[in-house]
Design a protein around this motif. Structure first.
Motif, PDB file in Angstrom:
ATOM      1  N   ILE A 115       0.831  -1.210   0.000  1.00 25.78           N
ATOM      2  CA  ILE A 115       0.000   0.000   0.000  1.00 25.78           C
ATOM      3  C   ILE A 115       0.863   1.256   0.000  1.00 25.78           C
ATOM      4  O   ILE A 115       0.348   2.371   0.077  1.00 25.78           O
ATOM      5  CB  ILE A 115      -1.007   0.036   1.174  1.00 25.78           C
ATOM      6  CG1 ILE A 115      -0.302   0.180   2.514  1.00 25.78           C
ATOM      7  CG2 ILE A 115      -1.928  -1.179   1.156  1.00 25.78           C
ATOM      8  CD1 ILE A 115      -1.258   0.562   3.641  1.00 25.78           C
ATOM      9  N   LEU A 152      -4.604  -8.997   5.197  1.00 21.36           N
ATOM     10  CA  LEU A 152      -5.226  -7.791   5.737  1.00 21.36           C
ATOM     11  C   LEU A 152      -4.558  -7.472   7.066  1.00 21.36           C
ATOM     12  O   LEU A 152      -3.986  -8.348   7.706  1.00 21.36           O
ATOM     13  CB  LEU A 152      -6.719  -8.023   5.957  1.00 21.36           C
ATOM     14  CG  LEU A 152      -7.533  -8.334   4.713  1.00 21.36           C
ATOM     15  CD1 LEU A 152      -9.014  -8.454   5.068  1.00 21.36           C
ATOM     16  CD2 LEU A 152      -7.343  -7.265   3.647  1.00 21.36           C
ATOM     17  N   ASN A 155      -8.268  -0.629   6.794  1.00 21.98           N
ATOM     18  CA  ASN A 155      -7.409  -1.383   5.876  1.00 21.98           C
ATOM     19  C   ASN A 155      -7.379  -0.715   4.504  1.00 21.98           C
ATOM     20  O   ASN A 155      -6.346  -0.649   3.858  1.00 21.98           O
ATOM     21  CB  ASN A 155      -7.926  -2.819   5.729  1.00 21.98           C
ATOM     22  CG  ASN A 155      -7.197  -3.796   6.616  1.00 21.98           C
ATOM     23  OD1 ASN A 155      -6.127  -4.280   6.280  1.00 21.98           O
ATOM     24  ND2 ASN A 155      -7.768  -4.064   7.793  1.00 21.98           N
ATOM     25  N   ILE A 156      -8.542  -0.242   4.084  1.00 24.37           N
ATOM     26  CA  ILE A 156      -8.667   0.288   2.730  1.00 24.37           C
ATOM     27  C   ILE A 156      -8.171   1.733   2.629  1.00 24.37           C
ATOM     28  O   ILE A 156      -7.515   2.106   1.665  1.00 24.37           O
ATOM     29  CB  ILE A 156     -10.136   0.193   2.264  1.00 24.37           C
ATOM     30  CG1 ILE A 156     -10.563  -1.285   2.251  1.00 24.37           C
ATOM     31  CG2 ILE A 156     -10.326   0.822   0.896  1.00 24.37           C
ATOM     32  CD1 ILE A 156     -12.055  -1.472   2.205  1.00 24.37           C
ATOM     33  N   THR A 157      -8.470   2.543   3.651  1.00 30.24           N
ATOM     34  CA  THR A 157      -8.166   3.974   3.533  1.00 30.24           C
ATOM     35  C   THR A 157      -6.723   4.305   3.922  1.00 30.24           C
ATOM     36  O   THR A 157      -6.225   5.380   3.586  1.00 30.24           O
ATOM     37  CB  THR A 157      -9.098   4.822   4.431  1.00 30.24           C
ATOM     38  OG1 THR A 157      -8.999   4.346   5.776  1.00 30.24           O
ATOM     39  CG2 THR A 157     -10.534   4.714   3.957  1.00 30.24           C
ATOM     40  N   ALA A 197     -13.859   4.347  -0.437  1.00 30.58           N
ATOM     41  CA  ALA A 197     -13.798   2.995   0.127  1.00 30.58           C
ATOM     42  C   ALA A 197     -15.204   2.422   0.260  1.00 30.58           C
ATOM     43  O   ALA A 197     -15.449   1.252  -0.062  1.00 30.58           O
ATOM     44  CB  ALA A 197     -13.090   3.024   1.486  1.00 30.58           C
ATOM     45  N   ARG A 235      -8.712  -3.069  -1.129  1.00 28.47           N
ATOM     46  CA  ARG A 235      -7.561  -2.334  -0.602  1.00 28.47           C
ATOM     47  C   ARG A 235      -6.597  -1.980  -1.736  1.00 28.47           C
ATOM     48  O   ARG A 235      -6.055  -0.875  -1.792  1.00 28.47           O
ATOM     49  CB  ARG A 235      -6.833  -3.168   0.462  1.00 28.47           C
ATOM     50  CG  ARG A 235      -5.612  -2.479   1.035  1.00 28.47           C
ATOM     51  CD  ARG A 235      -5.002  -3.232   2.193  1.00 28.47           C
ATOM     52  NE  ARG A 235      -4.417  -4.507   1.789  1.00 28.47           N
ATOM     53  CZ  ARG A 235      -3.804  -5.339   2.627  1.00 28.47           C
ATOM     54  NH1 ARG A 235      -3.706  -5.027   3.906  1.00 28.47           N
ATOM     55  NH2 ARG A 235      -3.296  -6.477   2.198  1.00 28.47           N
TER      56      ARG A 235
END
Lengths: 221, 256
Positions: A126, B100, B109-111, B129, B161
């Motif tokens: 990420i 994750l 997790n996504i942001t 998201a 994600r």
């Protein structure tokens, strides 16, 4: 033998104050500083750079291989001969911090290693840097693993700080010694000191439970 | 944006060894924009290593990875972290084991990537998201922790994600291999939709039905080299190489 309850009660407060103004802050400050030292040493031992690895290993080896009392005396009595003169309080904080640093380093190293490799990679993918991944992903997960053994270190430290009384730091045990010497009631006063240490450690044990529960909130029961 | 037919990424002569084992021996790969490339091959063939190299998770010993618009990396010279960040700026990985962050909620997790790395304002990152979660049918799980989700749900979050980073290239490393068979379909369906939407994807998988239906190109890797590549209709029906035929045969008829 009769118990002098009046002395017990009249000495309870001064000894407890010694704990609150001496033992507890000495423990908390030394432990906090010690944790940062420990993290640094743990990261050195985990690094790929051979020199850092060796320094980390050497540090842990020396701290764990020498008595805490010797470390404390070295800082308070030997360093002045080398031109470093520290007051009792800073001497004690320095000795205890360095000592915690050595013991907690191994705990933190093991805790970091317990986090799966995939978590580092997820951090990297990420876009996190090494440092971001460490602080935002790895250490929060390592903390859950590290809390029980670090609590041991912390509780040991509470009791080890009694050694600071020998280098003239006014803390729980030094107050107790002064009262005991003055009244000659050694049995009563030292039992009382032990009781107060025990109460402090009971409270810390309860705090540990709360912390463990909080850090486990994201793990299946 | 460049021409739709210009390669998004070109891999040339990629080499990598672990100890004595040569995992990649001069691999070439071209992925065009909007294309879905499926990489198949026996375990240990190097396909995962190739994928990870594209995301900077492995550092090749030699060869080149050239993204249209950068980075342009020649692994004959040592690369630094800035080059790895540059690769990750273009691509995002979906892992076999989801990976994750267990200490963060689905939404976090996504942001995390968009907010902390890309500097997207938090409110916008959350809105995006939510929209992505809604697409994969997991909006009501936004505040759950990963352990509260099934494997299939976790992997869909893993995909979201990666999507939230708005990468040019999506990388899937055996995304359904860890799933119970009945959960595989949910994940493959999401991936198929992404392919139809025009996402550029490289997928390492054993799901031949996915490769057959979705891929524009199938690349068969064995022993660290590309043995054969081509359109799935060709590879699956009339493979030119005996090793390809043998591999497909074993995959389709494991008991014989």
């Amino acid at each position: 033998m009769t118990v002098d309850w009046e002395l017990f009660l009249s000495s309870f407060w001064p000894i407890l104050v010694g704990g609150i103004t001496g033992t507890i802050p000495l423990t908390i400050i030394s432990f906090t500083v010690g944790l940062f030292i420990a993290l640094g040493i743990a990261l050195m031992r985990l690094s790929n750079i051979r020199v850092l690895k060796a320094i980390g290993w050497f540090y842990v080896s020396v701290i764990r291989g020498t008595p805490l009392l010797v470390q404390l005396f070295f800082i308070f009595y030997a360093l002045p001969n080398m031109g470093v003169l520290l007051d009792p309080w800073p001497s004690a904080v320095l000795a205890f911090s360095l000592n915690v640093g050595g013991y907690a380093a191994e705990v933190i190293r093991a805790a970091i290693l317990s986090v799966p490799r995939g978590q580092w990679e997820a951090g990297y993918t990420i876009g996190y840097s090494n440092t971001q991944t460490l602080w935002r992903v790895i250490l929060p997960q390592a903390a859950r693993v590290a809390v029980p053994p670090l609590s041991n270190t912390f509780i040991s430290l509470v009791k080890d700080t009694s050694l600071a009384s020998i280098v003239l730091v006014t803390e729980l045990f030094r107050v107790a010694r002064q009262i005991a010497t003055f009244t000659s009631e050694f049995v009563l006063i030292y039992l009382e000191a032990a009781l107060i240490y025990w109460l402090i450690c009971l409270a810390l044990g309860a705090a540990q439970g709360v912390l463990e529960k909080r850090l486990s909130r994201y793990v299946a029961a | 944006m460049s021409q739709p037919d210009t390669p998004l990424v070109e891999v040339r002569g990629l080499r990598k060894h672990f100890g004595d084992h040569e995992v990649l021996r001069s691999i070439d790969l071209t992925v065009r924009r909007g294309e879905v490339v499926t990489v198949i091959g026996p375990s240990g063939s190097g396909k995962t290593t190739l994928l990870r190299a594209l995301n900077g998770l492995e550092t090749p010993d030699g060869g080149e990875i050239v993204f249209d618009g950068g980075p342009d990396l020649d692994f004959a010279h040592p690369i630094g972290n800035e080059h790895r960040y540059a690769l990750r700026n273009r691509s995002a990985m979906v892992f076999q084991a989801y990976n994750l962050f267990p200490n963060k909620t689905v939404l976090q997790n996504i942001t995390e990537g968009p907010v902390r790395v890309k500097g997207v304002p938090r409110a916008r990152a959350i809105a995006e998201a939510d929209a992505l979660l809604d697409r994969v049918g997991l909006l009501e799980k936004r505040d759950a922790y990963p352990y509260q989700l099934s494997g299939g749900q976790q992997q869909r979050v893993g995909i979201v994600r990666a999507l939230a980073l708005a990468p040019d290239l999506l990388l899937f490393d055996e995304p359904t291999s860890a799933l119970d068979p009945e959960l595989v379909g949910d994940v493959l369906k999401v991936m198929k939709e992404l392919a139809e939407e025009g996402w550029t994807m490289v997928v390492v998988t054993h799901e031949l039905s996915f490769a057959r239906q979705v891929a524009d190109e199938v690349v068969f890797i064995d022993g660290g080299v590309v043995v054969e590549r081509g359109h799935p209709s060709k590879i699956f029906t009339a493979p030119a190489e005996p090793r390809t035929a043998q591999f497909l045969d074993r995959l389709l008829r494991p008991l014989e």
